[in-house]
Write a protein that holds these residues in place. Structure first.
Motif, PDB file in Angstrom:
ATOM      1  N   VAL A  16       6.199  -0.200   7.708  1.00  0.00           N
ATOM      2  CA  VAL A  16       4.844   0.285   7.979  1.00  0.00           C
ATOM      3  C   VAL A  16       3.992   0.222   6.717  1.00  0.00           C
ATOM      4  N   ARG A  17       4.593   0.510   5.569  1.00  0.00           N
ATOM      5  CA  ARG A  17       3.847   0.445   4.309  1.00  0.00           C
ATOM      6  C   ARG A  17       3.351  -0.971   4.048  1.00  0.00           C
ATOM      7  N   ARG A  18       4.188  -1.946   4.350  1.00  0.00           N
ATOM      8  CA  ARG A  18       3.780  -3.343   4.163  1.00  0.00           C
ATOM      9  C   ARG A  18       2.654  -3.706   5.134  1.00  0.00           C
ATOM     10  N   THR A  28      -1.992  -8.660  11.530  1.00  0.00           N
ATOM     11  CA  THR A  28      -1.391  -7.376  11.893  1.00  0.00           C
ATOM     12  C   THR A  28      -0.627  -7.485  13.207  1.00  0.00           C
ATOM     13  N   ASP A  36       0.381  -1.641   6.253  1.00  0.00           N
ATOM     14  CA  ASP A  36      -0.843  -0.939   5.869  1.00  0.00           C
ATOM     15  C   ASP A  36      -1.711  -1.767   4.939  1.00  0.00           C
ATOM     16  N   GLY A  37      -1.075  -2.649   4.155  1.00  0.00           N
ATOM     17  CA  GLY A  37      -1.847  -3.496   3.257  1.00  0.00           C
ATOM     18  C   GLY A  37      -2.772  -4.448   3.990  1.00  0.00           C
ATOM     19  N   THR A  80       9.685   3.171   7.368  1.00  0.00           N
ATOM     20  CA  THR A  80       8.623   3.514   6.407  1.00  0.00           C
ATOM     21  C   THR A  80       8.249   2.313   5.556  1.00  0.00           C
ATOM     22  N   SER A  81       9.244   1.561   5.111  1.00  0.00           N
ATOM     23  CA  SER A  81       8.983   0.390   4.287  1.00  0.00           C
ATOM     24  C   SER A  81       8.193  -0.665   5.053  1.00  0.00           C
ATOM     25  N   ARG A  90      14.047   4.903   6.576  1.00  0.00           N
ATOM     26  CA  ARG A  90      13.531   4.265   5.346  1.00  0.00           C
ATOM     27  C   ARG A  90      13.036   2.855   5.640  1.00  0.00           C
TER      28      ARG A  90
END
Length: 198
Positions: free
Chosen positions: A97-99, A162, A101-102, A94-95, A91
């Motif tokens: 990587v989601r940040r 990034t 992606d922005g 995933t959290s 989790r």
């Protein structure tokens, strides 16, 4: 004479494509402006996170450790401690990587919007040149080159952000995986390498 239907068809297609290009002109310019605003937000978020990390606060790690502490009290029917810790690590991955992606999407979208913002006004500029409207041509060319510069600037800035945030994420995930292994060892479970990659 036989070429007239073909010429008419080609002219119709060219007119259609030119119309589509003109329709996309405003959305592309709005997209570039939105990209600039998005990058300003990303810079603000980056600066806030950098200050937090300077103070020793790592939100992702702290949140994951809190979740790990909560997993120690298993409810009936839940899997073993190692599986619950693995879920916490995944989790967190995933959290993180989601940040990322922005910011990552700007690296690809910035040049694409910049190119579109260049080519569309150049087409309008050439049409103005054909009509002898030099002021319109100069205005369109200025917009074209400005769109390219802004799109590339957003992309380069996003790439730098990034790189730094990927380094932070890898460091955080390593810390989280180590905390999970230590927790397993302290509760008598056989430690195993919990993998998580950005």
């Amino acid at each position: 004479m036989l070429n007239l239907p073909t010429d008419a068809a080609i002219h119709s297609i060219e007119t259609l494509l030119y119309s589509i290009s003109n329709v996309l002109y405003l959305p592309v310019l709005l997209g570039i402006a939105a990209l600039v605003l998005h990058m300003l937000v990303c810079f603000g978020t980056f600066a806030a996170e950098w200050l937090e990390r300077r103070r020793g606060v790592r939100i992702l790690v702290a949140t994951a450790k809190q979740e790990m502490a909560a997993t120690l009290t298993a409810q009936e029917g839940e899997p073993g401690l190692d599986a619950r810790l693995e879920r916490v690590v995944q989790r967190a991955d995933t959290s993180g990587v989601r940040r990322l992606d922005g910011v990552r999407f700007v690296v690809r979208v910035g040049p694409a919007l910049g190119l579109m913002g260049t080519l569309i006004p150049m087409g309008i500029s050439l049409a103005g040149l054909a009509q002898g409207n030099l002021p319109k041509m100069a205005e369109s060319m200025t917009t074209a080159f400005t769109a390219t510069v802004v799109g590339l600037a957003c992309s380069v800035s996003a790439y730098v952000l990034t790189l730094v945030r990927e380094h932070w994420l890898r460091s955080d995930l390593t810390e989280i995986a180590f905390a999970a292994e230590a927790l397993l060892a302290s509760h008598g479970a056989k430690p195993h390498l919990v993998r998580a990659e950005a």
